[in-house]
Motif scaffolding. Structure first.
Motif, short mmCIF file in Angstrom:
data_model
loop_
_atom_site.label_atom_id
_atom_site.label_comp_id
_atom_site.label_asym_id
_atom_site.label_seq_id
_atom_site.Cartn_x
_atom_site.Cartn_y
_atom_site.Cartn_z
N ASP A 127 0.84 -1.21 0.00
CA ASP A 127 0.00 0.00 0.00
C ASP A 127 0.88 1.25 0.00
OD1 ASP A 127 -1.12 -2.32 1.24
OD2 ASP A 127 -2.86 -1.17 1.82
N ALA A 128 1.95 1.21 0.79
CA ALA A 128 2.85 2.37 0.86
C ALA A 128 3.52 2.60 -0.49
CB ALA A 128 3.90 2.14 1.94
N LYS A 129 3.92 1.52 -1.14
CA LYS A 129 4.56 1.65 -2.46
C LYS A 129 3.57 2.27 -3.47
CE LYS A 129 8.85 0.00 -2.20
NZ LYS A 129 9.97 0.96 -2.29
N VAL A 130 2.29 1.87 -3.38
CA VAL A 130 1.28 2.46 -4.29
C VAL A 130 1.18 3.96 -4.05
CG1 VAL A 130 -1.18 2.52 -4.89
CG2 VAL A 130 -0.05 0.32 -4.52
N ALA A 131 1.16 4.38 -2.78
CA ALA A 131 1.06 5.81 -2.47
C ALA A 131 2.30 6.55 -2.98
CB ALA A 131 0.89 6.01 -0.96
N CYS A 132 3.46 5.95 -2.85
CA CYS A 132 4.70 6.57 -3.35
C CYS A 132 4.64 6.71 -4.88
CB CYS A 132 5.93 5.73 -2.96
SG CYS A 132 6.26 5.66 -1.20
N GLU A 133 4.20 5.64 -5.54
CA GLU A 133 4.07 5.70 -7.01
C GLU A 133 3.13 6.84 -7.42
OE1 GLU A 133 2.72 2.13 -8.83
OE2 GLU A 133 4.49 0.93 -8.27
N ASP A 134 1.99 6.95 -6.72
CA ASP A 134 1.00 7.98 -7.06
C ASP A 134 1.61 9.37 -6.96
OD1 ASP A 134 -0.84 6.02 -7.48
OD2 ASP A 134 -1.98 6.34 -5.63
N ALA A 135 2.41 9.59 -5.91
CA ALA A 135 3.03 10.91 -5.72
C ALA A 135 3.97 11.22 -6.89
CB ALA A 135 3.79 10.94 -4.40
N VAL A 136 4.72 10.23 -7.31
CA VAL A 136 5.66 10.45 -8.41
C VAL A 136 4.91 10.76 -9.71
CG1 VAL A 136 7.40 9.29 -9.86
CG2 VAL A 136 7.48 9.04 -7.37
N ARG A 137 3.87 9.98 -9.96
CA ARG A 137 3.06 10.22 -11.18
C ARG A 137 2.49 11.63 -11.19
NH1 ARG A 137 0.68 5.37 -10.06
NH2 ARG A 137 1.39 3.70 -11.40
N GLU A 138 2.06 12.07 -10.01
CA GLU A 138 1.38 13.35 -9.93
C GLU A 138 2.35 14.53 -10.04
OE1 GLU A 138 -1.64 15.50 -6.81
OE2 GLU A 138 -1.37 13.33 -6.68
N HIS A 139 3.55 14.40 -9.48
CA HIS A 139 4.40 15.59 -9.32
C HIS A 139 5.68 15.62 -10.14
CE1 HIS A 139 1.83 17.07 -6.17
NE2 HIS A 139 1.90 15.90 -5.54
N ALA A 140 6.14 14.46 -10.66
CA ALA A 140 7.43 14.49 -11.37
C ALA A 140 7.23 14.97 -12.82
CB ALA A 140 8.06 13.10 -11.36
N GLU A 141 8.25 15.63 -13.36
CA GLU A 141 8.19 16.11 -14.75
C GLU A 141 8.13 14.95 -15.74
OE1 GLU A 141 11.41 19.57 -13.91
OE2 GLU A 141 11.45 18.78 -15.94
N ALA A 142 9.07 14.03 -15.56
CA ALA A 142 9.12 12.82 -16.38
C ALA A 142 9.55 11.71 -15.44
CB ALA A 142 10.15 12.98 -17.50
N TRP A 143 8.93 10.55 -15.55
CA TRP A 143 9.19 9.55 -14.51
C TRP A 143 9.14 8.12 -15.04
CZ3 TRP A 143 5.09 6.30 -14.42
CH2 TRP A 143 3.85 6.82 -14.82
N ALA A 144 9.88 7.27 -14.32
CA ALA A 144 9.77 5.82 -14.49
C ALA A 144 9.49 5.23 -13.13
CB ALA A 144 11.06 5.25 -15.05
N VAL A 145 8.55 4.29 -13.08
CA VAL A 145 8.29 3.54 -11.86
C VAL A 145 8.74 2.11 -12.13
CG1 VAL A 145 6.43 2.50 -10.49
CG2 VAL A 145 6.39 4.96 -10.95
N ILE A 146 9.67 1.64 -11.30
CA ILE A 146 10.21 0.29 -11.49
C ILE A 146 9.69 -0.59 -10.36
CG2 ILE A 146 12.33 -1.06 -11.84
CD1 ILE A 146 12.25 1.36 -13.70
#
Ligand code: NAP
Length: 324
Positions: A127-146
């Motif tokens: 669940d914590a990893k999902v919340a971290c992924e969501d934050a990156v998707r929302e705020h990063a300019e360009a991103w990769a989630v591994i």
């Protein structure tokens, strides 16, 4: 190229730092420094639980950032205070909601995001990893989630990838105790292969969500590869033990002390050992043969003169052989 590495002193973090330094990248590790830093990195000492910890980054803009934390609050603060042209977040296959289907792809359903800033209960790791992924998707300019699967290889202090090679190299009797689960799925990605590819993602500004696991195989194959890696004579046999008997003897699956690692015996986790990493492979992930990883983790443990972290101790295995 400048790389801001949030972490850098753990198992994967060190491998990432090494892979980047080998390519001539300037690596800045942001962490408290509770363990020695890899040689050659710049260290910015910061406790990320402190809201103002990253203020010292000031106006600095970097080419890429890689974050290894599992605390959503730390991810949000890093995104707020850091200017990076590309962001890589290291998540986990544990984000998936269900493991009763094999070979899940990146669009499979995930768990509910953790509410709150901190991961305090490892039951809520996914669940914590999902919340971290969501934050990156929302705020990063360009991103990769591994989303890595189980990571192994030299430096693995969890003892999971090293247990069977060590046990086959150091038998305590005429046979090696293993769970009777030959068809169980398992995958193990070499930390060096994973790190090399993650650095490539940062360099090439690759974007998207990627599973990154070792090739899906069976527990039987993992044991055979461990035996070959250890060069065990044929006179030492393998003794499969009924999981119910293991439970009776308080031997746990997957990880930790008094365990037989890398296998899971829980309803709903039938296919925890198989995800589809086709997208990552198409984007450049290469994976060495499993046997090579197992041989190298064994060589690393032999150099240290010990195996620790997971599995049965010599004494436990001897005692179980008589009581089973
Ligand atoms: N191992 C696996 O099989 C597996 C599988 C799937 C995904 N993953 C993911 O892969 C990653 C593993 O990375 P790793 O092995 O490098 O991780 P790690 O051992 O968890 O390292 C954590 C890093 O974060 C830093 N850190 C911890 N608390 C901090 C704080 N309060 N402020 C600043 N820095 C802090 C630590 O340095 P200091 O202590 O010096 O601050 C360390 O460098 C994790 O994201 C994990 O969830 C692992």
């Amino acid at each position: 190229m400048d790389l801001l590495l949030f972490g850098g002193t753990g198992f994967l973090g060190r491998a990432l730092a090494r892979a980047a330094l080998d390519r001539g990248i300037h690596v800045v590790c942001v962490c408290r420094g509770t363990s020695p830093l890899p040689a050659g990195v710049e260290h910015l000492a910061a406790d990320r639980q402190d809201d103002r910890a990253l203020a010292m980054l000031g106006e600095r803009r970097v080419d890429a950032a890689i974050d290894l934390t599992s605390h959503p609050g730390q991810v949000r603060r890093a995104l707020r205070d850091t200017a990076a042209a590309h962001w890589t977040y290291i998540s986990s296959v544990n984000v998936y909601r269900d493991f009763d289907v094999p070979d899940q792809r990146e669009d499979a359903p995930v768990r509910e995001p953790l509410a709150g800033e901190d991961l305090t209960d490892m039951e809520l790791y996914g669940d914590a990893k999902v919340a971290c992924e969501d934050a990156v998707r929302e705020h990063a300019e360009a991103w990769a989630v591994i989303r890595p699967g189980l990571i192994g290889g030299p430096g693995d202090r969890s003892g999971r990838s090293g247990y069977y090679p060590w046990r086959f190299a150091h038998p305590t009797g005429p046979d090696v105790l293993v769970p009777d689960a030959p068809g169980a799925g398992v995958h193990l990605i070499d930390v060096r292969d994973l790190a090399a590819w993650i650095v490539t993602c940062a360099q090439r500004r690759i974007t998207g969500v990627f599973n990154a696991s070792g090739a899906s195989t069976t527990f039987e194959h993992l044991l055979a590869a461990s035996r070959r890696a250890a060069g065990t004579p044929a006179t030492v046999t393998t003794r499969p033990v009924d999981p119910a008997l293991l439970a009776r003897e308080h031997v746990v699956p997957w990880a930790g002390p008094r365990s037989l690692p890398l296998w899971i015996d829980a309803p709903g986790y039938e296919h925890f050992g198989s995800v589809d990493s086709g997208a990552a492979r198409a984007a450049g992930l290469t994976r060495r043969p499993l046997e090579q990883t197992l041989a190298d983790v064994l060589a690393w443990e032999e150099e240290r003169g010990r195996h620790e972290g997971a599995g049965l101790t010599d004494e436990e295995e001897r005692q179980l052989r008589t009581s089973l």
